[in-house]
Design an enzyme around this catalytic site. Structure first.
Site, PDB file in Angstrom:
ATOM      1  N   LEU A 178       3.481   9.158  11.884  1.00  0.00           N
ATOM      2  CA  LEU A 178       3.082   8.190  12.908  1.00  0.00           C
ATOM      3  C   LEU A 178       2.067   7.190  12.375  1.00  0.00           C
ATOM      4  O   LEU A 178       1.205   7.542  11.562  1.00  0.00           O
ATOM      5  CB  LEU A 178       2.476   8.925  14.116  1.00  0.00           C
ATOM      6  CG  LEU A 178       3.441   9.839  14.862  1.00  0.00           C
ATOM      7  CD1 LEU A 178       2.687  10.694  15.881  1.00  0.00           C
ATOM      8  CD2 LEU A 178       4.544   9.030  15.548  1.00  0.00           C
ATOM      9  N   GLU A 357      -2.502 -10.265  -7.761  1.00  0.00           N
ATOM     10  CA  GLU A 357      -3.920 -10.603  -7.655  1.00  0.00           C
ATOM     11  C   GLU A 357      -4.703  -9.622  -6.791  1.00  0.00           C
ATOM     12  O   GLU A 357      -5.879  -9.355  -7.049  1.00  0.00           O
ATOM     13  CB  GLU A 357      -4.087 -12.031  -7.117  1.00  0.00           C
ATOM     14  CG  GLU A 357      -3.609 -13.109  -8.078  1.00  0.00           C
ATOM     15  CD  GLU A 357      -2.093 -13.304  -8.101  1.00  0.00           C
ATOM     16  OE1 GLU A 357      -1.405 -12.729  -7.230  1.00  0.00           O
ATOM     17  OE2 GLU A 357      -1.590 -14.032  -8.974  1.00  0.00           O
ATOM     18  N   PHE A 382      -4.877 -18.887  -6.304  1.00  0.00           N
ATOM     19  CA  PHE A 382      -4.231 -17.584  -6.158  1.00  0.00           C
ATOM     20  C   PHE A 382      -5.214 -16.476  -5.767  1.00  0.00           C
ATOM     21  O   PHE A 382      -4.801 -15.388  -5.372  1.00  0.00           O
ATOM     22  CB  PHE A 382      -3.472 -17.217  -7.435  1.00  0.00           C
ATOM     23  CG  PHE A 382      -2.481 -18.271  -7.840  1.00  0.00           C
ATOM     24  CD1 PHE A 382      -1.678 -18.888  -6.890  1.00  0.00           C
ATOM     25  CD2 PHE A 382      -2.364 -18.677  -9.160  1.00  0.00           C
ATOM     26  CE1 PHE A 382      -0.770 -19.887  -7.246  1.00  0.00           C
ATOM     27  CE2 PHE A 382      -1.464 -19.671  -9.524  1.00  0.00           C
ATOM     28  CZ  PHE A 382      -0.668 -20.279  -8.570  1.00  0.00           C
ATOM     29  N   HIS A 407      -8.621 -24.310 -12.341  1.00  0.00           N
ATOM     30  CA  HIS A 407      -7.695 -25.283 -11.769  1.00  0.00           C
ATOM     31  C   HIS A 407      -8.070 -25.675 -10.343  1.00  0.00           C
ATOM     32  O   HIS A 407      -7.237 -25.694  -9.429  1.00  0.00           O
ATOM     33  CB  HIS A 407      -6.255 -24.748 -11.835  1.00  0.00           C
ATOM     34  CG  HIS A 407      -5.747 -24.668 -13.237  1.00  0.00           C
ATOM     35  ND1 HIS A 407      -6.321 -23.850 -14.182  1.00  0.00           N
ATOM     36  CD2 HIS A 407      -4.752 -25.324 -13.869  1.00  0.00           C
ATOM     37  CE1 HIS A 407      -5.688 -24.013 -15.326  1.00  0.00           C
ATOM     38  NE2 HIS A 407      -4.748 -24.895 -15.170  1.00  0.00           N
TER      39      HIS A 407
HETATM   40  C1  LIG Z   1      -4.487  -3.893   6.618  1.00  0.00           C
HETATM   41  C2  LIG Z   1      -4.621  -3.179   7.913  1.00  0.00           C
HETATM   42  N1  LIG Z   1      -3.751  -3.425   8.902  1.00  0.00           N
HETATM   43  C3  LIG Z   1      -3.879  -2.797  10.098  1.00  0.00           C
HETATM   44  C4  LIG Z   1      -4.896  -1.899  10.305  1.00  0.00           C
HETATM   45  C5  LIG Z   1      -5.067  -1.218  11.654  1.00  0.00           C
HETATM   46  N2  LIG Z   1      -4.717   0.225  11.545  1.00  0.00           N
HETATM   47  C6  LIG Z   1      -5.619   1.169  11.380  1.00  0.00           C
HETATM   48  S1  LIG Z   1      -4.973   2.695  11.197  1.00  0.00           S
HETATM   49  C7  LIG Z   1      -3.401   2.085  11.354  1.00  0.00           C
HETATM   50  C8  LIG Z   1      -2.216   3.021  11.257  1.00  0.00           C
HETATM   51  C9  LIG Z   1      -2.250   3.754   9.963  1.00  0.00           C
HETATM   52  O1  LIG Z   1      -1.153   4.605   9.843  1.00  0.00           O
HETATM   53  P1  LIG Z   1      -1.063   5.624   8.648  1.00  0.00           P
HETATM   54  O2  LIG Z   1      -1.310   4.914   7.361  1.00  0.00           O
HETATM   55  O3  LIG Z   1       0.213   6.343   8.770  1.00  0.00           O
HETATM   56  O4  LIG Z   1      -2.328   6.553   8.849  1.00  0.00           O
HETATM   57  P2  LIG Z   1      -2.524   7.781   9.869  1.00  0.00           P
HETATM   58  O5  LIG Z   1      -3.582   7.353  10.819  1.00  0.00           O
HETATM   59  O6  LIG Z   1      -1.214   8.032  10.560  1.00  0.00           O
HETATM   60  O7  LIG Z   1      -2.935   8.880   9.019  1.00  0.00           O
HETATM   61  C10 LIG Z   1      -3.415   0.722  11.562  1.00  0.00           C
HETATM   62  C11 LIG Z   1      -2.220  -0.134  11.777  1.00  0.00           C
HETATM   63  C12 LIG Z   1      -5.789  -1.678   9.242  1.00  0.00           C
HETATM   64  N3  LIG Z   1      -6.835  -0.858   9.355  1.00  0.00           N
HETATM   65  N4  LIG Z   1      -5.622  -2.296   8.049  1.00  0.00           N
END
Ligand SMILES: Cc1ncc(C[n+]2csc(CCOP(=O)(O)OP(=O)(O)O)c2C)c(N)n1
Length: 610
Positions: A178, A357, A382, A407
């Site tokens: 999830l 990068e 970049f 650049h």
């Molecule tokens: C780059 C980024 N995008 C969105 C989020 C918001 N966010 C925090 S936890 C999460 C879900 C993470 O899912 P998963 O990697 O499966 O970790 P889990 O909590 O299920 O262990 C999201 C979308 C974030 N912290 N960083």
């Protein structure tokens, strides 16, 4: 001595309990994301990793990077149970507590800030590389989520780690099915992740992530693997251990309510009374690192034509000879940024980041945590795609992290807008605590590289493509927060503030205006941040108008920086890029965008009503 398997399993339950209780107390946090990785964390901290719980900054021990930073509560719990911190776990997320919502180095066991997902493996790879450079044996472990694995940067890092044969690196993927708002792409199809890691050149073990024996065996295999990094893909359940949370949607980032709900959850965990006392475990000391002072001696002739990007490369190579901690990274532009000069001088300290990068910045940050002074360069435009890595790096408070963007601006000419950096000053100025430097000639270029190596935190150096005349004597120094007043007289009517290539245009404008009987002051603002407010305010009160001129967007660059400090002293005219640039010669483009000598002179006359 390692704990037995039953004790490790009970410790996992205790870590779950802490995660539930501390987040319930805080009223926010991600307990279910902690619960899926409880066995992983238990086995890593209490069995696998060698570290001294009393020595967070010690070398010669293993380190842990929580890439899935929102699982911070379980990291704090593990550190507390290991005797590594004595903070009150119930202070989680409270102002002033080092136990923040996501890891930051306010807690001394955290080397890099995490929480913007997809960055931990790059930093861990940088640490692993730094250790190899130093001949230190400590291993690096990074824990990431399956949702997080959708980030491209994870795979940039995976590629980099195997290409560089980082067998001291182990990534653990907590595949709990999830994400935040629903299931992840591949849910429990662990084979997808395993295939991916293998395709990127890693060795892999797929395990039941709640089976402590399987985890222990996988980590043993990882330790025994040589020549390539190792990934443990762990099938887990989010919210594991509590019936109403386990594998249930809708619980990400939600806490259980204090009182009955918390009591029910904790009750389901069973016996959580275990304690473990960890003894210090570390490796034999790595060889001492030789020191070295960053002292450079520019060797240029006044009037000689040298591009600041070339001066950067020359300075970097000299620096590498006197400073063993200096390391250069580049994103496959080393012949344009001239960082290849370091490669010629000290090949073992040049890291080719290739065209990735984000990973390059993450690796540079990891290297800095290992005591290196990384200089990472590419075309300035970049660096914008790595901005989130740069932003997060600032929260890691690196001892040193130098970024060089070459650049800059429309003066690159024919390549056109895709290669022109017009936003980099705005972007770097906005980074809290960053230093922003912009040389106009080879001497200031070399001196600012010297300054950068001495300056803590993030330092940005902006270099230019065209050759420019040497303006300064080799002995000139360029302290941070100051500027150079290149032309001044008692009769100055206006002040031109320029930097980089526009300094040369400003000097030509000065000459043209002088011929018309108009005296103007010219300031080279080589230190864009910190800015020389004193000199600028004096110029603003000595003269009737300020004209700023920059090869950068008028938004967020030098004009706005100057206007902010001279507000109320004198009117400011800002010359800079306002329209979409196109291909053309540098000269044509400087003129077309109104930042050449003629445009500056005209702007001065307008500002003075002449
Ligand atoms: C780059 C980024 N995008 C969105 C989020 C918001 N966010 C925090 S936890 C999460 C879900 C993470 O899912 P998963 O990697 O499966 O970790 P889990 O909590 O299920 O262990 C999201 C979308 C974030 N912290 N960083």
């Amino acid at each position: 001595m390692s704990a037995d398997l039953a004790t490790l399993a009970r410790m996992a339950q205790k870590l779950r309990r802490h995660s539930l209780e501390t987040t319930a107390e805080a009223g926010s946090g991600h307990p279910t994301s902690c619960m899926s990785c409880a066995e992983i964390v238990s086995v890593l901290f209490f069995d696998e990793m060698r570290f001294d719980p009393k020595d967070p900054s010690g070398r010669d021990q293993d380190v842990f990077v929580l890439s899935k930073g929102h699982a911070a509560p379980i990291l704090w719990a593990a550190l507390k149970e290991a005797g590594a911190i004595d903070d009150d776990l119930m202070s989680l997320r409270r102002l002033g507590s080092p136990l923040e919502g996501h890891p930051t180095p306010t807690c001394p066991w955290v080397r890099v800030a995490t929480g913007s997902l997809g960055q931990g493996v790059s930093a861990a790879a940088g640490m692993a590389l730094g250790r190899r450079l130093d001949g230190s044996r400590g291993r690096v472990y990074a824990l990431l989520g399956d949702g997080e694995a959708a980030e491209g940067a994870v795979w940039e890092a995976a590629q980099f780690a195997s290409f560089n044969r980082l067998d001291n690196l182990c990534a653990v993927l907590d595949a709990n099915r999830l994400g935040q708002s629903g299931p992840t792409m591949y849910q429990h199809d662990t084979a997808v992740y395993a295939d991916r890691f293998r395709a990127f050149g890693w060795d892999v073990a797929v395990v039941d992530g709640h089976d402590v024996a399987a985890l222990r065996a996988a980590f043993a295999k990882a330790r025994a693997t040589s020549g390539r990094p190792f990934a443990v893909v762990a099938r887990t359940l989010k919210g594991k251990g509590v019936s109403f949370l386990e594998n249930k949607e809708g619980w990400h980032g939600k806490t259980v309510k204090k009182g009955e709900e918390l009591a029910k959850a904790v009750g389901e965990l069973g016996d959580t009374g275990v304690t473990l006392s960890l003894e210090a475990r570390r490796y034999e000391p790595a060889p001492a690192r030789p020191g070295g002072e960053p002292v450079l001696d520019p060797d240029y002739r006044l009037g000689q034509e040298v591009a600041t990007r070339e001066a950067y490369g020359t300075a970097l190579a000299k620096l590498a000879r006197v400073c063993p901690d200096v390391v250069a990274l580049d994103g496959d532009t080393k012949n344009s940024t001239f960082s290849e000069r370091l490669k010629e001088a000290a090949p073992e300290r040049f890291v080719e980041g290739y065209i990735a990068e984000q990973n390059m910045i993450g690796v540079a940050l990891g290297l800095s945590t290992e005591g290196k002074i990384p200089f990472a360069s590419t075309f300035a435009c970049f660096l914008t795609r790595a901005y989130d890595f740069i932003r997060m790096a600032s929260y890691s408070r690196p001892s040193h992290l130098v970024l060089c963007g070459s650049h800059a601006g429309v003066s690159i000419g024919e390549d056109g807008p895709s290669q022109m950096a017009l936003e980099d000053l705005a972007m770097m100025r906005a980074i809290a605590g960053a230093t922003v430097l912009y040389p106009s000639d080879a001497v200031s270029g070399e001196r600012l590289v010297e300054q950068a190596a001495r300056t803590a935190g993030i330092v940005y150096i902006r270099t230019s493509r065209p050759k420019t005349k040497v303006l300064y004597a080799n002995e000139e120094y360029f302290p941070l927060g100051q500027s150079k007043t290149l032309r001044a007289s008692a009769g100055d009517r206006a002040t031109i503030v320029a930097a980089g290539v526009t300094v040369h245009e400003a000097l030509a404008a000065h000459e043209a205006l002088a011929k018309q009987g108009l005296a103007v002051r010219v300031i080279d603002l080589y230190s864009v941040k910190p800015i020389d407010a004193e000199t600028l305010r004096k110029a603003a009160s000595d003269t009737k108008a300020i004209v700023t001129v920059e090869d950068h967007s008028v938004c967020g660059g030098i004009g706005e920086a100057v206007a902010a400090v001279v507000a109320g002293f004198a009117p400011v005219t800002t010359l800079g890029i306002r329209e979409m640039p196109r291909s053309g010669t540098p000269r044509e483009l400087l003129a077309a965008h109104g930042i050449d000598a003629a445009a500056i002179a005209a702007a001065v006359r307008r500002a003075l009503g002449r």
